[in-house]
Design an enzyme around this catalytic site. Structure first.
Site, PDB file in Angstrom:
ATOM      1  N   ARG A 128       8.709   3.060  11.717  1.00 37.49           N
ATOM      2  CA  ARG A 128       9.836   2.689  10.837  1.00 37.49           C
ATOM      3  C   ARG A 128      11.132   2.538  11.625  1.00 37.49           C
ATOM      4  O   ARG A 128      11.601   3.473  12.261  1.00 37.49           O
ATOM      5  CB  ARG A 128       9.980   3.707   9.693  1.00 37.49           C
ATOM      6  CG  ARG A 128      10.282   5.111  10.126  1.00 37.49           C
ATOM      7  CD  ARG A 128      10.150   6.112   8.969  1.00 37.49           C
ATOM      8  NE  ARG A 128       8.741   6.359   8.669  1.00 37.49           N
ATOM      9  CZ  ARG A 128       8.245   7.535   8.296  1.00 37.49           C
ATOM     10  NH1 ARG A 128       9.037   8.568   8.119  1.00 37.49           N
ATOM     11  NH2 ARG A 128       6.950   7.681   8.053  1.00 37.49           N
ATOM     12  N   ASP A 155       0.793  -1.234   0.000  1.00 42.34           N
ATOM     13  CA  ASP A 155       0.000   0.000   0.000  1.00 42.34           C
ATOM     14  C   ASP A 155       0.824   1.283   0.000  1.00 42.34           C
ATOM     15  O   ASP A 155       0.412   2.304  -0.527  1.00 42.34           O
ATOM     16  CB  ASP A 155      -0.937   0.021   1.229  1.00 42.34           C
ATOM     17  CG  ASP A 155      -0.199  -0.241   2.531  1.00 42.34           C
ATOM     18  OD1 ASP A 155       1.034  -0.402   2.507  1.00 42.34           O
ATOM     19  OD2 ASP A 155      -0.853  -0.292   3.590  1.00 42.34           O
ATOM     20  N   HIS A 156       2.038   1.233   0.566  1.00 43.20           N
ATOM     21  CA  HIS A 156       2.780   2.482   0.757  1.00 43.20           C
ATOM     22  C   HIS A 156       3.534   2.949  -0.485  1.00 43.20           C
ATOM     23  O   HIS A 156       3.946   4.092  -0.555  1.00 43.20           O
ATOM     24  CB  HIS A 156       3.788   2.323   1.900  1.00 43.20           C
ATOM     25  CG  HIS A 156       3.183   2.456   3.267  1.00 43.20           C
ATOM     26  ND1 HIS A 156       2.249   1.580   3.752  1.00 43.20           N
ATOM     27  CD2 HIS A 156       3.386   3.364   4.256  1.00 43.20           C
ATOM     28  CE1 HIS A 156       1.907   1.939   4.981  1.00 43.20           C
ATOM     29  NE2 HIS A 156       2.581   3.023   5.311  1.00 43.20           N
ATOM     30  N   SER A 213       5.925   7.402  13.214  1.00 41.00           N
ATOM     31  CA  SER A 213       5.952   6.104  12.544  1.00 41.00           C
ATOM     32  C   SER A 213       6.695   5.028  13.326  1.00 41.00           C
ATOM     33  O   SER A 213       7.518   5.298  14.182  1.00 41.00           O
ATOM     34  CB  SER A 213       6.610   6.286  11.182  1.00 41.00           C
ATOM     35  OG  SER A 213       7.095   5.069  10.688  1.00 41.00           O
ATOM     36  N   ASP A 217       3.479  -1.034  11.754  1.00 37.03           N
ATOM     37  CA  ASP A 217       2.953   0.258  11.326  1.00 37.03           C
ATOM     38  C   ASP A 217       2.253   0.875  12.524  1.00 37.03           C
ATOM     39  O   ASP A 217       1.510   0.193  13.233  1.00 37.03           O
ATOM     40  CB  ASP A 217       1.956   0.085  10.179  1.00 37.03           C
ATOM     41  CG  ASP A 217       1.633   1.421   9.551  1.00 37.03           C
ATOM     42  OD1 ASP A 217       2.169   1.720   8.474  1.00 37.03           O
ATOM     43  OD2 ASP A 217       0.842   2.175  10.160  1.00 37.03           O
ATOM     44  N   ARG A 246      -1.887  12.292  10.138  1.00 38.77           N
ATOM     45  CA  ARG A 246      -0.608  12.908  10.492  1.00 38.77           C
ATOM     46  C   ARG A 246      -0.346  14.132   9.641  1.00 38.77           C
ATOM     47  O   ARG A 246      -0.709  14.140   8.473  1.00 38.77           O
ATOM     48  CB  ARG A 246       0.509  11.903  10.236  1.00 38.77           C
ATOM     49  CG  ARG A 246       1.074  11.422  11.502  1.00 38.77           C
ATOM     50  CD  ARG A 246       2.093  10.364  11.370  1.00 38.77           C
ATOM     51  NE  ARG A 246       1.926   9.579  12.563  1.00 38.77           N
ATOM     52  CZ  ARG A 246       2.321   8.343  12.715  1.00 38.77           C
ATOM     53  NH1 ARG A 246       2.943   7.724  11.738  1.00 38.77           N
ATOM     54  NH2 ARG A 246       2.106   7.721  13.836  1.00 38.77           N
TER      55      ARG A 246
END
Ligand code: MIC
Ligand code: SF4
Length: 748
Positions: free
Chosen positions: A643, A92-93, A641, A157, A445
């Site tokens: 990440r 999706d990203h 995030s 996520d 965000r």
């Protein structure tokens, strides 16, 4: 997860919960019930909110294509045949919004073929479900297919808590956590404190679920939820659809909360039935008493939650937050005055709805209801209008029901079922690179640079229905609730409050949903990574700690103010290198504001004294010279995030220690996992002591002990030293990670 596994979980709950009630000597909240039911070993487990480290068994793991690459590269190092828990990957990203769904998806498939092939083959080999590009955004797809009341899930996520809308404890974590759970290990998290949000009254008119959470963001701030679970309860909860509950839980990530969840109710059952899970709805109904908190808790919440917040939904006004932080909140009615005072450009350049936060059928219906009113009155949208549906199921259903048609009639563009402009995957040509401009969206965000890579874009977040009305007003000075805009006949036009049913009367269209099941026997499936790839790189283990204290490390960067993961490791165009540690490290600290100069992304090389280079250039130079370094940071460092690149890049380029005023939860864990020492100042004002040319030593590392502060010495250029105390939150096990060089090394 198969229905019989859910059944077994529910059957096991009464005995486990009784055991917990006996041991704690009191009734339980829902979050506690779910944590207890998933304890790895209840008898040995210590329970102490804010203190104990919980070891839990998760029901499921969710990965997306940006963070999932690192998660899977780490999982592969564990040498397992199959993922030990049901897991899925969602593409999706990586889809960039440019010209519309079909073309954008095809372009993404061509550009990212290597990454998609990698994710697909790993999934196929290790028993992981694979959702193709365009199938939908991870959290919406999970809500539609996998989330269930009472379950425990982790996801790589930060918006994984979206599944709390169906009464699940769903927690955003780094990829390493996911890889380990998939390798069969118990998963660890700090026993969270509990915030109860007592909802009374009823959502009505313009007020929507989004307003509950944007209001709370203003109230509790971006760090108000750190290491806490936010549990919503009370009669007001029943006036909120399951997907609306999802919106509220999703954006609990913006409070820094461990997760958020609602108690099981009929709205959840209705959603489960509408998404073809009547069997799970029935099971949950039969176990209802275990999927809500105990009755004593509801009667006297202050006794059982660490904090209680009261919200009367009947009095809640529509809210809007921004720019630059999701906790900059005010009612929509108060925005115009603030815009004038701050001198923000009032004209709206783009209006966007959808994303994982707000793309339910109900959201789309209500937005379309606003659009229809305007169309009927002969009004034209004053700004471009972009729609990102959350999933193929939503897309097909709103297409069938004419909602898409309405959006197209107002000049809207329907983008792929993907993250797109929410994560900087947006090719925008309507403004100059540094032009200050205003956009409104229904996303979650709004950190600087987030949507289009430009920190000059002022991004405001609100409900999809308000965004749609604002697209017709064209200015932040328009209050859709109380104000009017000129109609085509010159007479003032006023919107009436949005309406829209929560679930499609004719059911959801299944659509072509893009799911690929793994191979029955993955043994023979090959995972290929081209040796010269610029997208993927196999990981090399980080070196072990050499047993010595850190002596006189230079400061690569001292950050000032907000330092989110979007500041430390920006996304957008950089998403391209999420599977290649060396390449992505070129983005390190590009958005971070240098406390010594006020400039973002650049600093002085602490060895050569040369100015004007990026932090990565300086770090690479230090690394080449064999010099390690340290980071000094401000409050809520690493917010946003999940990440882990924000921890891996510093680690890879030679960072040993990060000392800050306070950390966001996921990032602090990510640092520990990658072998960096995360410290906080015992005295916050010690942050001010650090100057550009200082060197920093950390003492007593051999005696690192849980709960015991460490000594940090600041060496001033003239030879003067200042000694301060710093705290850490590492457990015995996490200290082993540090010594081994990373959690992954410790595991092997
Ligand atoms: C986000 O919303 O910031 C992201 C992009 O979904 C991230 C994950 C990532 O950086 O890939 C998140 O929320 O964890
Ligand atoms: Fe994607 Fe945005 Fe949701 Fe993150 S917040 S998962 S980038 S849509």
């Amino acid at each position: 997860m198969a229905v019989d596994q859910i059944k077994r979980l529910y059957e096991s709950m009464p005995a486990k919960l009784d055991q917990a009630r006996r041991r704690f000597g009191r009734p339980l909240t829902l979050a506690e019930k779910i944590l207890v039911a998933h304890a790895d070993d209840f008898a040995k487990q210590e329970w102490s909110r804010g203190k104990a480290q919980l070891r839990l068994r998760v029901d499921r793991v969710a990965l997306q294509d940006a963070t999932g690459q690192m998660a899977l590269l780490q999982f592969m190092q564990a040498g397992k045949k199959q993922a030990a828990v049901p897991s899925t990957v969602h593409c999706d990203h990586l889809i960039r919004a440019e010209s519309g769904a079909a073309e954008d998806t095809q372009r993404a498939i061509n550009e990212n073929r290597e990454v998609y092939d990698f994710l697909y083959s790993v999934s196929k080999k290790y028993g992981i479900g694979f959702w193709k590009p365009g199938a939908g955004i991870i959290h919406q797809v999970v809500l539609e297919n996998y989330a269930f009341p009472g379950g425990l899930m982790i996801g790589a996520d930060s918006h994984t808590p979206n599944a709390g809308g169906l009464g699940m404890v769903a927690i955003g974590v780094g990829g390493a956590d996911c890889g380990e759970a998939m390798a069969g290990l118990a998963w660890e998290v700090l026993d969270p404190k509990l915030v109860g949000v007592h909802l009374t009254g009823k959502l009505a008119g313009w007020s929507s679920p989004k307003d509950v959470i944007t209001y709370l963001c203003g109230l509790l701030t971006v760090k108000g939820g750190t290491n806490k679970i936010i549990e919503y309860f009370g009669p007001g909860a029943e006036s909120i659809s399951a997907t609306g509950k999802g919106t509220i839980c999703n954006m609990g990530a913006e409070l820094g909360a461990t997760t958020s969840l609602f108690h099981f109710d009929d709205r959840m059952a209705a959603y489960l039935r509408a998404t073809e899970r009547a069997d799970i709805a029935r099971l949950a109904e039969q176990s209802r008493e275990h999927l809500v908190s105990d009755p004593e808790v509801a009667r006297d919440p202050r006794k059982f939650y660490d904090e209680v917040v009261e919200i009367n939904l009947s009095e809640l006004e529509p809210h809007i937050v921004g720019p630059h932080s999701p906790d900059r909140a005010r009612p929509v009615s108060k925005l115009a005055a603030e815009v004038k005072k701050e001198g923000w450009p009032a004209g709206i350049r783009q209006a966007l709805i959808g994303s994982c936060t707000n793309s339910s059928y109900e959201d789309m219906r209500r937005a379309a209801h606003i659009a229809m009113q305007a169309l009927k009155a002969g009004l034209k949208a004053k700004t471009p209008f972009l729609v990102t549906p959350g999933s193929e199921r939503i897309y097909q259903t709103i297409k069938r029901d004419g909602i898409m048609d309405t959006f197209q009639k107002i000049g809207g563009t329907v983008l792929a079922n993907a993250c797109g402009p929410c994560i900087g995957q947006w090719k925008r040509s309507d403004v100059g690179k540094e032009e200050t401009n205003t956009i409104v969206s229904s996303f979650n965000r709004n950190f600087p640079g987030r949507n289009d890579g430009s920190a000059s874009t002022l991004s405001f977040l609100t409900s999809p229905e308000i965004v749609t009305a604002l697209a017709f007003g064209g200015t932040l000075e328009f209050d859709p609730v109380h104000g009017t805009i000129p109609g085509p006949d010159g007479k003032p036009f006023r919107f009436t409050a949005p309406e829209g049913e929560e679930l499609p009367a004719q059911g959801f269209v299944r659509g072509e949903e893009g799911f690929e099941a793994p191979a029955a026997d993955g043994e023979s499936v090959q995972v290929v990574i081209a040796p010269n790839s610029e997208r993927l790189q196999l990981l090399q283990p980080f070196p072990r700690w050499d047993g010595h204290d850190f002596g006189e490390l230079p400061i690569l960067v001292k950050t000032k103010g907000k330092t989110t993961t979007d500041h430390i490791s920006p996304a957008g165009a950089w998403l391209r290198f999420r599977g290649h540690l060396d390449r992505i490290s070129d983005n390190m600290f590009l958005g971070a504001v240098n406390a010594f100069t006020g400039e973002a992304g650049k600093g002085v090389n602490p060895i050569t004294g040369e100015a004007g280079k990026t932090f990565t250039q300086n770090a690479r130079d230090l690394k080449a010279k064999g010099v390690s370094w340290i980071v000094i940071g401000d409050e809520n460092y690493g917010e946003g995030s999940s990440r882990e690149h924000a921890a891996m890049s510093p680690r890879y380029l030679g960072c040993k220690v990060v000392i800050v005023k306070s950390f966001a939860r996921i990032h602090e864990t990510n640092l520990k996992k990658q072998g960096i020492l995360p410290l906080t100042f015992a005295k916050t004002s010690d942050y001010d002591l650090f100057e550009q040319s200082d060197r920093v030593s950390v003492r007593g590392l051999g005696a690192l002990t849980p709960g015991k502060p460490v000594e940090v010495v600041i060496h001033k250029p003239g030879g003067k030293t200042v000694t301060i105390q710093c705290n850490h939150t590492m457990t015995e096990e996490q200290i082993e990670w540090f010594k081994a060089g990373s959690a992954l090394n410790a595991l092997k």
